[in-house]
Design an enzyme around this catalytic site. Sequence first.
Site, short mmCIF file in Angstrom:
data_model
loop_
_atom_site.label_atom_id
_atom_site.label_comp_id
_atom_site.label_asym_id
_atom_site.label_seq_id
_atom_site.Cartn_x
_atom_site.Cartn_y
_atom_site.Cartn_z
N LYS A 71 -19.92 -10.90 -16.55
CA LYS A 71 -21.08 -11.38 -17.20
C LYS A 71 -20.85 -11.12 -18.73
O LYS A 71 -20.22 -10.00 -18.95
CB LYS A 71 -22.43 -10.76 -16.80
CG LYS A 71 -23.74 -11.06 -17.34
CD LYS A 71 -24.76 -10.32 -16.71
CE LYS A 71 -26.05 -10.73 -17.41
NZ LYS A 71 -27.39 -10.15 -16.47
N SER A 146 -30.66 -12.88 -14.65
CA SER A 146 -29.76 -13.35 -15.70
C SER A 146 -28.48 -13.53 -15.62
O SER A 146 -27.78 -14.21 -16.17
CB SER A 146 -30.45 -12.57 -16.80
OG SER A 146 -29.70 -11.39 -16.61
N SER A 170 -31.68 -9.10 -11.77
CA SER A 170 -30.79 -10.17 -12.21
C SER A 170 -29.45 -10.47 -11.74
O SER A 170 -28.74 -11.47 -11.78
CB SER A 170 -30.09 -9.78 -13.78
OG SER A 170 -31.20 -10.33 -14.67
#
Length: 483
Positions: A71, A146, A170
């Site tokens: 990420k 996310s 997330s």
Amino acid sequence: MKHLAFASIEQLQKLIERKEISSRELVSFFAKRFEQHDERVKSAIEVFDVPSTLRLSQPSGPLSGIPGILKDNIAQRGRQLTCASKILTGFTSPYDATAIERLKKSGAPLLGRANCDEFAMGGSTEYSAYFKTHNPWDLDRIPGGSSGGSIAAVAAGLCPWALGTETGGSVRLPAAFCGIVGLKPTYGLVSRYGVVAYASSFDQIGISTRTVKDNATILSVIAGHDVHDATSRSVMPRDYTRLLDGRLPEHCTIGVLDNMVHIKGMQPAVQERIEAAIKEFEKLGARVKRISIPVLDYCAAVYFVLSRAEAASNLARFDGVRYGLRDRDTQTLEEMYMRTRHEGFGAEVRARMLIGNYVLSAGYSRKFYANAKKVQQLMRVEVERVLKDVDVLLAPTQAAPAYKIGACDNDPLTIDLLDFFTCFANIIGIPGLALPCGFVDNMPVGFQLFGPALSEELLYKVGHAYEQVTPWHTMHPPMFVER
Ligand code: GLN
């Protein structure tokens, strides 16, 4: 080589061991998968070139040749670090996050930077400043967020593992929406050094993989004490795959969080899948206890206040002076701050900073921040009390399958409510493991297991036993399976 795309880490390691394929070939294979398929999924902000990927990881080690994606809020030395925000335009990380350093040492090739909601704030990956990521099972739907880019990449067979981050769910939420395994470790088990802070008292790196064992393999590499993170626990590295023999622990008692299973808004078809998973555990020999922890009804509200408060403080550092973007067309310092922050941050992030400063402000902080802290403490006490009677807790990860992209554009509160099933683990710091348990409307749905702090080995063992008697981890989004 069609079998490679959805192979587990374990299977890939065997191929390398038997010299049936080289690390270089594997890395090239997955880089090619991104090239061919990521046009549709849009999981990556950047895929690195193969030579530089190979150069940066050690040639031998347990993860040698087994690439993953990270990420874009986790620092990789010499690479850009954007948090999917315009405000970090042009920023290159001067150092590796501790988890990244450990992965490199274990030989893992790091393929790129995955898309996410800006500064990890969101539940759909629709709030990236770059582009929206799509769910590999249905490209019109969100992957969840996310960490949507990390999770979608694994689900589409673009790489076997990925790291995301968790502040309120997330990794587990997108894992459930995309049908793969996601872990949020105990707070402090994995170093936060090099993870861009959102709400520091909740943030943890999370792991997404196709199988439970693969998840444990990655955790074994990245977990353990780190002097660079003051909240890191003094835990020695260990092999988290050790107990995975396909059996439940003896006399295993599972506490089903009944008020989450039977909550208003829960789709009956999802409920059925959860109940089917519970039956599967009974068949495996578990004792199932139905329980309810009423204070957890407030978890999304508590999370809302505390996460915004911490975010407002953490994001104050992005002011145009030290990092990334700076508006140069201004006369005064104050104007520079204001314009840089206004241009650099997206609407959702700006709204959160406003709310965060409000709940912390004189005159209101007792009503909001201090009260939320009290409820947080109540939750901790209640969950710890219940965990004395049962080994693990079980709850859904979602109330419905992933929604269509854009469906919540005028209804951001619905996105916030996606945190309801996941965020209490972050609020009290315990681990949560999300597993797929079937399909509703041809979309994956899942459940979660929770245990006391540092019970990752137990969660993996329970999850692994379930996985051995169910087919969900062997199912892949048809449009990404080569025939
Ligand atoms: N959806 C939650 C939020 O927007 C969770 C985000 C996260 O875990 N990073 O805050």
